[in-house]
Scaffold this active site. Sequence first.
Site, PDB file in Angstrom:
ATOM      1  N   GLY A   3       0.755  -1.095   0.083  1.00  9.86           N
ATOM      2  CA  GLY A   3      -0.043  -0.090   0.016  1.00  9.86           C
ATOM      3  C   GLY A   3       0.789   1.404  -0.010  1.00  9.86           C
ATOM      4  O   GLY A   3       2.083   1.219  -0.222  1.00  9.86           O
ATOM      5  N   TYR A   4       0.243   2.316   0.227  1.00  9.31           N
ATOM      6  CA  TYR A   4       0.629   3.762   0.115  1.00  9.31           C
ATOM      7  C   TYR A   4       1.419   3.832  -1.263  1.00  9.31           C
ATOM      8  O   TYR A   4       2.517   3.904  -1.455  1.00  9.31           O
ATOM      9  CB  TYR A   4       1.756   3.931   1.061  1.00  9.31           C
ATOM     10  CG  TYR A   4       1.859   5.417   1.654  1.00  9.31           C
ATOM     11  CD1 TYR A   4       0.816   5.919   2.468  1.00  9.31           C
ATOM     12  CD2 TYR A   4       2.848   6.311   1.467  1.00  9.31           C
ATOM     13  CE1 TYR A   4       0.805   7.255   2.737  1.00  9.31           C
ATOM     14  CE2 TYR A   4       2.726   7.536   1.547  1.00  9.31           C
ATOM     15  CZ  TYR A   4       1.866   8.046   2.305  1.00  9.31           C
ATOM     16  OH  TYR A   4       1.698   9.428   2.823  1.00  9.31           O
ATOM     17  N   HIS A  31       2.655   4.773  -4.922  1.00  4.28           N
ATOM     18  CA  HIS A  31       3.337   5.787  -5.535  1.00  4.28           C
ATOM     19  C   HIS A  31       3.304   5.342  -6.967  1.00  4.28           C
ATOM     20  O   HIS A  31       2.807   4.385  -7.544  1.00  4.28           O
ATOM     21  CB  HIS A  31       4.454   6.206  -4.807  1.00  4.28           C
ATOM     22  CG  HIS A  31       5.476   5.211  -4.645  1.00  4.28           C
ATOM     23  ND1 HIS A  31       6.095   4.482  -5.786  1.00  4.28           N
ATOM     24  CD2 HIS A  31       5.989   4.501  -3.453  1.00  4.28           C
ATOM     25  CE1 HIS A  31       6.944   3.447  -5.318  1.00  4.28           C
ATOM     26  NE2 HIS A  31       6.624   3.292  -4.046  1.00  4.28           N
ATOM     27  N   HIS A  68       4.318   2.061  -8.095  1.00  4.19           N
ATOM     28  CA  HIS A  68       3.371   1.068  -8.202  1.00  4.19           C
ATOM     29  C   HIS A  68       2.710   1.283  -9.337  1.00  4.19           C
ATOM     30  O   HIS A  68       1.947   0.238  -9.689  1.00  4.19           O
ATOM     31  CB  HIS A  68       2.518   1.045  -6.864  1.00  4.19           C
ATOM     32  CG  HIS A  68       3.195   0.746  -5.649  1.00  4.19           C
ATOM     33  ND1 HIS A  68       3.558   1.911  -4.726  1.00  4.19           N
ATOM     34  CD2 HIS A  68       3.891  -0.247  -4.992  1.00  4.19           C
ATOM     35  CE1 HIS A  68       4.177   1.253  -3.514  1.00  4.19           C
ATOM     36  NE2 HIS A  68       4.373   0.173  -3.807  1.00  4.19           N
ATOM     37  N   LYS A  88      13.475  -1.906  -7.677  1.00  4.92           N
ATOM     38  CA  LYS A  88      14.135  -1.103  -6.243  1.00  4.92           C
ATOM     39  C   LYS A  88      14.570  -2.191  -5.539  1.00  4.92           C
ATOM     40  O   LYS A  88      15.406  -2.062  -4.966  1.00  4.92           O
ATOM     41  CB  LYS A  88      13.285   0.078  -5.875  1.00  4.92           C
ATOM     42  CG  LYS A  88      14.072   0.813  -4.835  1.00  4.92           C
ATOM     43  CD  LYS A  88      13.348   1.914  -4.359  1.00  4.92           C
ATOM     44  CE  LYS A  88      12.048   1.721  -3.695  1.00  4.92           C
ATOM     45  NZ  LYS A  88      12.451   1.103  -2.306  1.00  4.92           N
ATOM     46  N   ASP A  89      13.585  -2.999  -5.128  1.00  4.54           N
ATOM     47  CA  ASP A  89      13.978  -4.158  -4.179  1.00  4.54           C
ATOM     48  C   ASP A  89      14.617  -5.273  -4.993  1.00  4.54           C
ATOM     49  O   ASP A  89      13.880  -6.304  -5.100  1.00  4.54           O
ATOM     50  CB  ASP A  89      12.514  -4.593  -3.505  1.00  4.54           C
ATOM     51  CG  ASP A  89      11.917  -3.442  -2.753  1.00  4.54           C
ATOM     52  OD1 ASP A  89      12.377  -3.377  -1.492  1.00  4.54           O
ATOM     53  OD2 ASP A  89      11.096  -2.705  -3.171  1.00  4.54           O
ATOM     54  N   GLN A 131      14.833  -8.718  -3.590  1.00  2.00           N
ATOM     55  CA  GLN A 131      13.689  -9.114  -3.324  1.00  2.00           C
ATOM     56  C   GLN A 131      13.016  -9.939  -4.562  1.00  2.00           C
ATOM     57  O   GLN A 131      12.638 -10.834  -4.558  1.00  2.00           O
ATOM     58  CB  GLN A 131      12.595  -8.181  -2.732  1.00  2.00           C
ATOM     59  CG  GLN A 131      11.234  -8.458  -2.832  1.00  2.00           C
ATOM     60  CD  GLN A 131      10.152  -7.518  -2.571  1.00  2.00           C
ATOM     61  OE1 GLN A 131      10.076  -7.612  -1.265  1.00  2.00           O
ATOM     62  NE2 GLN A 131       9.570  -6.828  -3.299  1.00  2.00           N
ATOM     63  N   SER A 172       7.422   4.089  -0.671  1.00  2.00           N
ATOM     64  CA  SER A 172       6.681   4.470   0.255  1.00  2.00           C
ATOM     65  C   SER A 172       7.319   5.221   1.398  1.00  2.00           C
ATOM     66  O   SER A 172       6.731   6.231   2.270  1.00  2.00           O
ATOM     67  CB  SER A 172       5.839   3.359   0.708  1.00  2.00           C
ATOM     68  OG  SER A 172       5.257   2.807  -0.261  1.00  2.00           O
TER      69      SER A 172
HETATM   70  O1  PAF Z   1       7.637  -4.972  -2.127  1.00  2.00           O
HETATM   71  C1  PAF Z   1       6.705  -5.110  -1.242  1.00  2.00           C
HETATM   72  O2  PAF Z   1       6.024  -4.144  -1.134  1.00  2.00           O
HETATM   73  C2  PAF Z   1       6.542  -6.268  -0.457  1.00  2.00           C
HETATM   74  O3  PAF Z   1       7.876  -6.730   0.170  1.00  2.00           O
HETATM   75  C3  PAF Z   1       5.719  -7.348  -0.918  1.00  2.00           C
HETATM   76  C4  PAF Z   1       6.313  -7.768  -2.202  1.00  2.00           C
HETATM   77  C5  PAF Z   1       4.562  -6.895  -1.224  1.00  2.00           C
HETATM   78  C6  PAF Z   1       5.685  -8.524  -0.019  1.00  2.00           C
HETATM   79  O4  PAF Z   1       4.988  -8.135   1.247  1.00  2.00           O
END
Ligand code: PAF
Length: 284
Positions: free
Chosen positions: A33-34, A36, A39, A151-152, A155, A188
């Site tokens: 959420g939040y 920007h 997203h 950016k992540d 991840q 965010s």
């Molecule tokens: O990148 C994110 O916003 C979070 O790490 C994700 C992938 C939604 C998992 O909670």
Amino acid sequence: MTVERIHTPTEMRARAEAWRCAGKRIAFVPTMGYLHEGHVSLLDEGRRRGDILALSIFVNPTQFGPKEDLSRYPRDLDGDLAKAAAAGVDVAYVPEAAAMYPDGYQSYVTVEKLQDGLCGASRPGHFRGVATVVLKLFNAVQPHVALFGMKDYQQLQVIRRMARDLDLGVEVVGMPIVREADGLAKSSRNAYLSPDERLRALALSRALVSARESFEMGERDAARLVDSARATLHLTPGVRLDYLELRDAASLEPLHGRVVGPAVMAVAAFVGTTRLIDNQLFEP
Ligand code: PAF
């Protein structure tokens, strides 16, 4: 137009199964959420790639450490739903923590190796929480394709590997970092920054740009690229470096000597109490 909200895994999965039976291709953007512009770029790409566009909004407790910002993580559900509607989202999956992690919950996913180092070193357990929640979200939403921001970067690699190793059948797409006009990566967590910290935060993108410029001028020595970026970052008072490293872009193994294949320079730093991350890809 309002976006339909779904609150439980059971309801979400039933809806997804109906879409799949009708031959629909489901594109999915998981978020906390939040929302920007970063997203929104994922939602726009999802709209192009799927017949159905699903968004999830869930601030996932299992990816926050005990001293991290879970309780104050910025939230704005109404604003998020308005942005989702404007981006053409069909369904927002907004589960409660109790529906995701009911009493007695004890199953987690670990992606070994890729989770070590970088953010994994500073945030123990973070990627276990991310992988677990993303798998649970995938199980509920049943997407054909899922979109994540680069950016992540770590991840993204963790999720890609999980999707591949566990035969999830989900195409994982990484989308370019969206930046403010002055270079700051959209996040965010930028909402935490005071105007003064906001200026100091530019040190991260500046450090990466200086390394990219050296690289474009022919510098290939990993240590020299890292040293020049760190030097740029250390010039800014009030910015405390967590890590700045050059790693193989796919395996995330540390790089030494000459850069001969795709590499990523990843940085994390505290500006005041806010921890920010950013990265830059180098493709020789
Ligand atoms: O990148 C994110 O916003 C979070 O790490 C994700 C992938 C939604 C998992 O909670």
